[in-house]
Design an enzyme around this catalytic site. Structure first.
Site: not given
Length: 270
Positions: A6-7, A12-13, A113-115
């Site tokens: 997860d950037a 970044i995780v 957004g992807a998140d």
């Protein structure tokens, strides 16, 4: 095993999912690591850092056979893809590439957004049965509404609490920098400069959240569950009653759920 990446804008995780675990269909997190987002960081640098952390947790690079990446930092994507190809010998799945599997009932669906999309995928899977508001405390704080049919109806983007504090300190020469924490004193009348700043930032942020959620509930017109995520969610949990659930790893679970929906892992236990 699945490596979910997860950037985000700040960090970044990397999370290692055991996809053979039977507690959840998409697996369970066995380890997670965080590094500052830097688009210049190379795949080789990621590999050295990650290999050491895997070893500390008792894993090896060979344990990872699948990689999925979600990013809101396009410049970081290439090196993360190279990491997957060069060091894990796999082509990574990129979250959102080719669209999403739920309705986007908004004016600019291409700008989601992807998140935020991953949060909605995870929240809908983990908290079924009605409308949802997802609050994500990151660099920005986002509020997203997804209805009982699974359609994204829109949301809110607000400055993150750290951004708010930075703006205050940088714009006012005599105000000191301070750490954000839950106050021990419930009073909202500060008797010194630091207390007054603390109250303004912390209780002001809670008032903002509660006010926006109340307006979103009213506009939705149906019962709504509120799911909070992001590193700062637990900072507010004890001082507001608007959260129905706090899911610290919501985005990571969204990545694993998306992988599970996209692949048949029944014959691959790595």
């Amino acid at each position: 095993m699945l490596l979910a990446i997860d950037a985000g804008n700040t960090n970044i995780v990397f999370a290692l999912f055991d996809t053979g675990a039977n507690t959840r269909p998409w697996g369970e997190i066995r380890a997670r690591w965080r590094i500052t987002t830097d688009p210049r960081r190379t795949a080789d640098e990621y590999a050295v850092w990650l290999s050491q952390l895997l070893a500390l947790e008792g894993f090896e690079r060979g344990d990872i056979g699948k990689v999925i990446i979600g990013t809101v930092v396009p410049r970081a994507l290439h090196n993360l893809q190279t990491l997957a190809r060069k060091y894990f010998a796999t082509e990574p799945l990129i979250a959102g590439e080719g669209g999403w599997d739920f309705a986007l009932d908004v004016d600019e669906p291409q700008n989601l957004g992807a998140d935020r999309a991953l949060n909605m995928i995870a929240a809908s899977e983990m908290h079924r049965g009605g409308d949802l508001i997802i609050i994500d405390f990151g660099t920005a704080t986002t509020f997203d509404l997804i209805d009982y049919r699974g359609a994204y109806k829109g949301g809110i983007i607000a400055p993150g609490i750290n951004l708010s504090l930075d703006a205050l300190v940088n714009a006012a020469a005599q105000l000191p920098r301070m750490a954000i924490s839950a106050p021990t004193n419930p009073s909202v009348i500060g008797r010194n400069t630091v207390d007054q700043m603390h109250i303004g930032i912390y209780w002001g942020y809670i008032a903002m959240m509660e006010g926006l959620v109340a307006r979103m509930r009213q506009e939705a017109g149906r019962p709504v569950q509120v799911v909070a995520t992001g590193g700062l969610a637990i900072l507010f949990e004890k001082h507001t009653d608007i959260f129905d659930a706090v899911e610290a790893d919501l985005t990571l679970h969204g990545l694993a759920i998306l992988w599970a929906r996209s692949h048949n892992d029944s014959n691959d236990t790595r």
